[in-house]
Structure formats: C-alpha cells, structure tokens
Design an enzyme around this catalytic site. Structure first.
Site, PDB file in Angstrom:
ATOM      1  N   ASP A 159      -3.247  -0.078  51.836  1.00  0.00           N
ATOM      2  CA  ASP A 159      -3.091   1.072  50.842  1.00  0.00           C
ATOM      3  C   ASP A 159      -1.819   1.111  50.338  1.00  0.00           C
ATOM      4  O   ASP A 159      -0.708   1.292  50.978  1.00  0.00           O
ATOM      5  CB  ASP A 159      -3.298   2.160  51.908  1.00  0.00           C
ATOM      6  CG  ASP A 159      -3.173   3.587  51.095  1.00  0.00           C
ATOM      7  OD1 ASP A 159      -2.397   3.791  50.243  1.00  0.00           O
ATOM      8  OD2 ASP A 159      -4.022   4.311  51.352  1.00  0.00           O
ATOM      9  N   HIS A 160      -1.755   0.954  48.811  1.00  0.00           N
ATOM     10  CA  HIS A 160      -0.668   0.380  48.188  1.00  0.00           C
ATOM     11  C   HIS A 160       0.303   1.638  48.414  1.00  0.00           C
ATOM     12  O   HIS A 160       1.673   1.574  48.113  1.00  0.00           O
ATOM     13  CB  HIS A 160      -0.774  -0.210  46.823  1.00  0.00           C
ATOM     14  CG  HIS A 160      -0.978   0.959  46.037  1.00  0.00           C
ATOM     15  ND1 HIS A 160      -2.138   1.273  45.412  1.00  0.00           N
ATOM     16  CD2 HIS A 160      -0.141   1.477  44.909  1.00  0.00           C
ATOM     17  CE1 HIS A 160      -1.967   2.206  44.718  1.00  0.00           C
ATOM     18  NE2 HIS A 160      -0.855   2.312  43.983  1.00  0.00           N
TER      19      HIS A 160
ATOM     20  N   HIS B 253      -5.013   7.339  49.703  1.00  0.00           N
ATOM     21  CA  HIS B 253      -3.484   7.631  49.513  1.00  0.00           C
ATOM     22  C   HIS B 253      -2.895   8.978  50.034  1.00  0.00           C
ATOM     23  O   HIS B 253      -2.184   9.197  50.528  1.00  0.00           O
ATOM     24  CB  HIS B 253      -3.151   7.332  48.164  1.00  0.00           C
ATOM     25  CG  HIS B 253      -3.855   6.046  47.744  1.00  0.00           C
ATOM     26  ND1 HIS B 253      -3.694   4.767  48.393  1.00  0.00           N
ATOM     27  CD2 HIS B 253      -4.447   5.660  46.469  1.00  0.00           C
ATOM     28  CE1 HIS B 253      -4.061   3.982  47.507  1.00  0.00           C
ATOM     29  NE2 HIS B 253      -4.656   4.414  46.369  1.00  0.00           N
TER      30      HIS B 253
HETATM   31  O1  LIG Z   1      -5.454   3.201  44.144  1.00  0.00           O
HETATM   32  C1  LIG Z   1      -5.169   3.939  42.931  1.00  0.00           C
HETATM   33  O2  LIG Z   1      -4.298   4.149  42.723  1.00  0.00           O
HETATM   34  C2  LIG Z   1      -3.821   4.474  41.214  1.00  0.00           C
HETATM   35  C3  LIG Z   1      -2.506   5.125  41.233  1.00  0.00           C
HETATM   36  O3  LIG Z   1      -1.425   4.279  41.862  1.00  0.00           O
HETATM   37  P1  LIG Z   1       0.032   4.584  41.411  1.00  0.00           P
HETATM   38  O4  LIG Z   1       0.722   3.695  42.222  1.00  0.00           O
HETATM   39  O5  LIG Z   1       0.256   4.421  39.921  1.00  0.00           O
HETATM   40  O6  LIG Z   1       0.389   6.178  41.815  1.00  0.00           O
HETATM   41  C4  LIG Z   1      -4.705   5.098  40.572  1.00  0.00           C
HETATM   42  O7  LIG Z   1      -4.752   5.122  39.104  1.00  0.00           O
HETATM   43  C5  LIG Z   1      -6.273   4.438  40.698  1.00  0.00           C
HETATM   44  O8  LIG Z   1      -7.213   5.084  40.220  1.00  0.00           O
HETATM   45  C6  LIG Z   1      -6.465   4.176  42.222  1.00  0.00           C
HETATM   46  O9  LIG Z   1      -7.491   3.312  42.239  1.00  0.00           O
END
Ligand SMILES: O=C1O[C@H](COP(=O)(O)O)[C@@H](O)[C@H](O)[C@H]1O
Ligand SMILES: NC(=O)C1=CN([C@@H]2O[C@H](COP(=O)(O)OP(=O)(O)OC[C@H]3O[C@@H](n4cnc5c(N)ncnc54)[C@H](OP(=O)(O)O)[C@@H]3O)[C@@H](O)[C@H]2O)C=CC1
Length: 500
Positions: free
Chosen positions: A179-180, A242
């Site tokens: 989960d990045h 997230h």
């Molecule tokens: O996992 C995802 O995250 C991005 C947003 O990530 P961020 O690090 O730029 O806040 C989101 O745009 C995407 O739809 C989603 O799959």
C-alpha cells in the site's frame, strides 16, 4: 543484507519502469542492496537480455530521482538484469524460469533467497502463486517472499479467495502487500509523532480531540485508466486501502514495542473497533460523488461521463466522504471524517486533528476570537507538520491572534515510497505492509457500501471539477458543528444531487 534474486513479473509494464527500476537503482547507489544480486524480468514479449537492460537503463534516465555520475556503477547495476519470456498462465514456462534462476544463483554463488514481485494485473495473482509453488521455484534452501501490488481483491469474497490461494504457496509473514501510502515518510512518521512526544501522547484521545479529518484530494481525473477505474471507483481505489490505512495509523494506540508485530496489532484493534455500517448509516454517513465538467487552473475539463472510455450512464464514484466512529475507550464520541476525490481543487493529502476548546476560556469574556488548536500533518505533495495556536499579537494591541508553528519535512532527494518499501521487503521488515487481517477487516467495513453503490441506493452528488467535492460532504461535517479545514476554495457552482 542477504544476497538474493529479484524475480519481477510484469517487467515490461508501466509500474516497473516508472517506479520499480528507479527504486532498485537508488537503493543500489546507496549500498542498500547486496553487492551480489540478480534480477530476472518477465513478460510475454520476446526480448534479449541486451534489449531488456537497455530498457531498464532508459527508465532510469526517464524516472530516477537521481542519476549517479558513476557510469561504471550504472552499468554494473544494469548488468545484473536478465530477461525471460513467460506467460503467467503457462506452467511449462516456470520450468524455464526455474532453470534461469538456479543458473544465476550458481553463477553468482548466492544463496537461494528469492523475492517474487507481482507487478501484473490482479487476475494473475493466484495463478502465479500456484505456478511458483508447483514448479519448485518456491522450494528454496534460503528465504522466499512475495510482494503483491494492489488491488487485493475486488470485494470481501474475492479478497478472501485470493488470500486462501496465496497462502497455499506463501506463509503470511512471507507476503508483503504493497500500500504505497504506507511508504510515505509522513505516514511512517505518525507513530513517532504520537509516541515519541509525551506532549502528543497525553492528548491523543477523546478528552482532548474533537474530530479528525483525513483528506486525499487529487486534481487528476480518470486519466487513461477508464477500464480499471470505472469498475473500481474511489471506494475501492482509495477508501478500502489508503484511507483506512491512514486512519489506522492515526488512531492506533501505543504499540508495546516498535515492531511490525506490535504495530500491526495496534492497527488491527482500530479496524476491529470501527463501527459497522448498516443501511441507515450508509445513507447518513457516506457521501458519494462524481465530477462534472468544470474549470481546473483556468482550463475547462470534461465531466467524468464524457471522459474517454466512460459511458454516459456511469454511476461510478469519483469522490467518497465518510464519517466513521471507533467504538473504544480512546475514541468514543470522536468523529473521524475521511474523503477522497478526483478532479478536486488541489492535490493534497493531509490529516487535520482538531482539538477541543478549553472548558474555561477567560478570553471569551473579552470577546476575543479564540480559534481551535489544529494539528495538521501534511502527507503530500508537501510534507510537514504544523500546529495552530492562539497567541498575543504585539502588532494588534496584544489581542489574541492565530499563530502556526510549522515544521517542513520536505527535503530534496528523499527516498520515494517504493524505494522504502522494497528496501523493507528485502530485509524482511513487514511493518509498513498491509497484514491480511487489516485487509480483510477493511473490506468487511466497505462491503455494505459497495453493495449500496452497486444497487444505486446512495445519492450520487455531482460536483464541478476544480471544487472541493459535493456540498453534501460539507454538510456531513457541519452536522456535528465542524467544517473541513484548509479547503482553499469552495465550489462556486451549485452541487446537484441527481438521483438515487
Ligand atoms: O493508488 C492510487 O493512488 C493514486 C494517488 O497516489 P498519490 O501518491 O499520488 O497520492 C491515485 O491517483 C490512484 O488512482 C490510485 O490507484
Ligand atoms: N502503473 C501504476 O502506476 C500502478 C500500478 N499498480 C498495479 O501494478 C500492477 C501492474 O500495473 P502496470 O505496470 O501499470 O500494468 P501494465 O499493463 O503496464 O503492465 C502489465 C505487465 O504484465 C505483463 N503481462 C500481461 N499479461 C501477461 C501474461 N499473460 N503473462 C505474462 N505477463 C503478462 C505485461 O508484459 P507483456 O505485455 O510483455 O506480456 C506487462 O509487463 C497492477 O496490479 C496495477 O494495479 C499499482 C499502483 C500504481
């Protein structure tokens, strides 16, 4: 750090080139991966090792946050890469892969430590795990680990099925679910902020906190991901993973020790205590939105249903806000609000903690304006913490005014989320990966919402691109006497609830 083989499924894909190769390279430059390592890239297309190495090198030029001047070092890095054409669903291809992995282990004289990274579409997750198991690739004399990308299932049932299948090949402590957001420095910093500071530790509860707001707003629209996003929506794309992960990290109580096991146990308590949603609370506590045409930084942009690949009748959610309650002693009575949306006014991921007003405020008698104390944790794109306090203003006759104590954590050249997470997986630290219990309980909480959205039982509010989402989301917090903090610009155009 153990020498190892990094086996990358989806090595010719977008994520590999934009995130994984640059992350590996930066770890290499920092001496954070072992001197002896081998990367085996996989995909269906035919590529020679030289072509593959050249693609990897190009991705560094295009996407790495830095490039070392040391060309010999870069060459050495790229030389560790080999390519093998493989169809995920063809068991015979895995024999070929096993031969290559073993040959490289022997050539480099490294132990059989194997990290399998599944950077492929989710429908392949089970079949790859099964083939790894059946081909003998998983029978190592060293360790084996699996890194798996999102999405982890499409709903509660499919997530459970996926987990059952993965666990036939890998133990829970061998599975690293990415989960990045958990790789973002300020999310990782939450535990230190709360537990390394007695000041915070003492007030992190319902005696002192009035409400918590977690926002992840994006300016981008659906981009070129219509196929995926239109069947996913904000609820699956952001909320289930997230947003709930950030909520767990914010609300968790002090772990016994700062270990993966104890931190995950504390997070689990939060998600277990989350009040389940019933039909009534879905109607009152969940706001579903979809962007309509609007203006972003002076440019007119189309509404969601006019985006390429999206049908005119799509009811997909591009915005979700929710009010959640954690039914335990620490948080009883404190609303947690989460919201996320595409095509919003600004790109901002932040956590705002609003503290309760003082029981006795001697300044009230003087009719001086006292603002609530706010702790703002900026997750991205800027990183930092600020604390809003009341203070005498010497330039205004010593009247009370607002001051902000700011700490900016943004630094040049800090490791990206993927770099931190891959490094952790290489050393077997699963603290910032989602445990199956968290994933399952998150799906469990979200499941009734998915069903209500699918049956169109929740009003779909349209909000203009460039706004802060539907007015209904403002009303959600206003019902408890609050407001979304730090929204720079309110929507000018009226929001319309169109149908149920
Ligand atoms: O996992 C995802 O995250 C991005 C947003 O990530 P961020 O690090 O730029 O806040 C989101 O745009 C995407 O739809 C989603 O799959
Ligand atoms: N891109 C991103 O920013 C993000 C992606 N993710 C997730 O990461 C994963 C990968 O995404 P992404 O890189 O964008 O996807 P891409 O479509 O760009 O790449 C897919 C990869 O899978 C390979 N592939 C497809 N079918 C097969 C098959 N039958 N057998 C073997 N290999 C196959 C392709 O290789 P070939 O064509 O050569 O067969 C390619 O390397 C997905 O789970 C996605 O949800 C998560 C967060 C962000």
């Amino acid at each position: 750090m153990d020498s190892m083989t990094f086996v990358l499924f989806g090595a010719t894909g977008d994520l590999a080139k934009r995130k994984i190769y640059p992350a590996l390279y930066n770890l290499y430059v920092d001496g954070k991966i072992p001197a002896s390592f081998s990367v085996i890239g996989l995909g269906r297309r035919e590529l020679s090792d030289a072509q593959f190495q050249s693609n990897v090198d190009q991705s560094l030029t295009d996407f790495s946050r830095r490039l070392s001047d040391d060309t010999a070092q870069r060459e050495q890095f790229v030389n560790a890469f080999r390519y093998c054409s493989l169809n995920n669903a063809h068991p015979e291809d895995y024999k070929k892969l096993l031969d290559l992995v073993t040959a490289r282990e022997e050539e480099l004289n490294i132990p059989q430590n194997r990290l399998f990274y599944l950077s492929v579409a989710p429908e392949f997750f089970d079949v790859i795990a099964l083939n790894i198991n059946e081909s003998g690739l998983g029978d190592t004399t060293g360790w084996k680990r699996l890194i798996i990308e999102k999405p982890f299932g499409h709903d509660l049932e499919s997530a459970r099925e996926l987990n059952t299948n993965l666990s036939k090949a890998f133990e829970e402590d061998e599975i690293f679910r990415i989960d990045h957001y958990l790789g973002k420095p300020m999310v990782q910093n939450l535990e230190a902020l709360k537990f390394a500071n007695p000041l915070m530790q003492g007030i992190w509860n319902n005696k002192h906190i009035a409400n918590v707001q977690i926002t992840a707003s994006e300016t981008v629209g659906v981009e070129d991901r219509a196929g995926y996003y239109d069947t996913s929506g904000a609820i699956r794309d952001m909320i289930q993973n997230h947003m709930l992960q950030m909520l767990m990290m914010t609300a968790m109580s002090e772990p016994k020790q700062v270990t993966a096991k104890d931190i995950r146990a504390s997070k689990r308590k939060v998600i277990e205590a989350l009040r389940p949603l019933d039909e009534k609370s879905i109607q009152t506590d969940i706001i579903r939105g979809q962007y309509s045409a609007g203006e972003m930084k002076g440019t007119q942009v189309p509404g969601y249903t006019s985006e390429p690949g999206i049908g005119p009748d799509s009811h997909n959610d591009t915005f979700v806000a929710a009010r959640l309650w954690i039914d335990d002693e620490q948080w009883k009575g404190v609303p947690f609000y989460i919201r996320t949306g595409k095509r919003m006014h600004e790109k901002s991921t932040r956590i705002v903690v609003q503290f309760k007003d003082a029981a006795n405020n001697p300044y009230a008698a003087n009719q001086e304006e006292i603002v609530p104390n706010l702790l703002v944790i900026n997750i991205g794109p800027d990183e930092g913490v600020s604390l809003q306090l009341n203070s005498k203003n010497p330039f205004n006759d010593g009247k009370i005014g607002t001051i902000n104590m700011n700490f900016s954590a943004s630094q040049k050249d800090v490791p990206e989320a993927y770099e931190r997470l891959i490094f952790d997986a290489l050393r077997g630290d699963s603290t910032f990966f989602a445990h199956w219990n968290e994933v399952e309980l998150s799906w469990q909480w979200v499941q009734p919402v998915l069903e209500a959205f699918e049956a169109n039982r929740v009003t779909l509010h349209h909000y203009p691109a460039g706004s802060n989402g539907p007015e209904a989301s403002d009303n959600l917090v206003a019902e408890n006497g609050f407001t979304w903090w730090l929204d720079e610009k309110k929507a000018s155009a009226a929001n319309v609830a169109i149908h149920v």
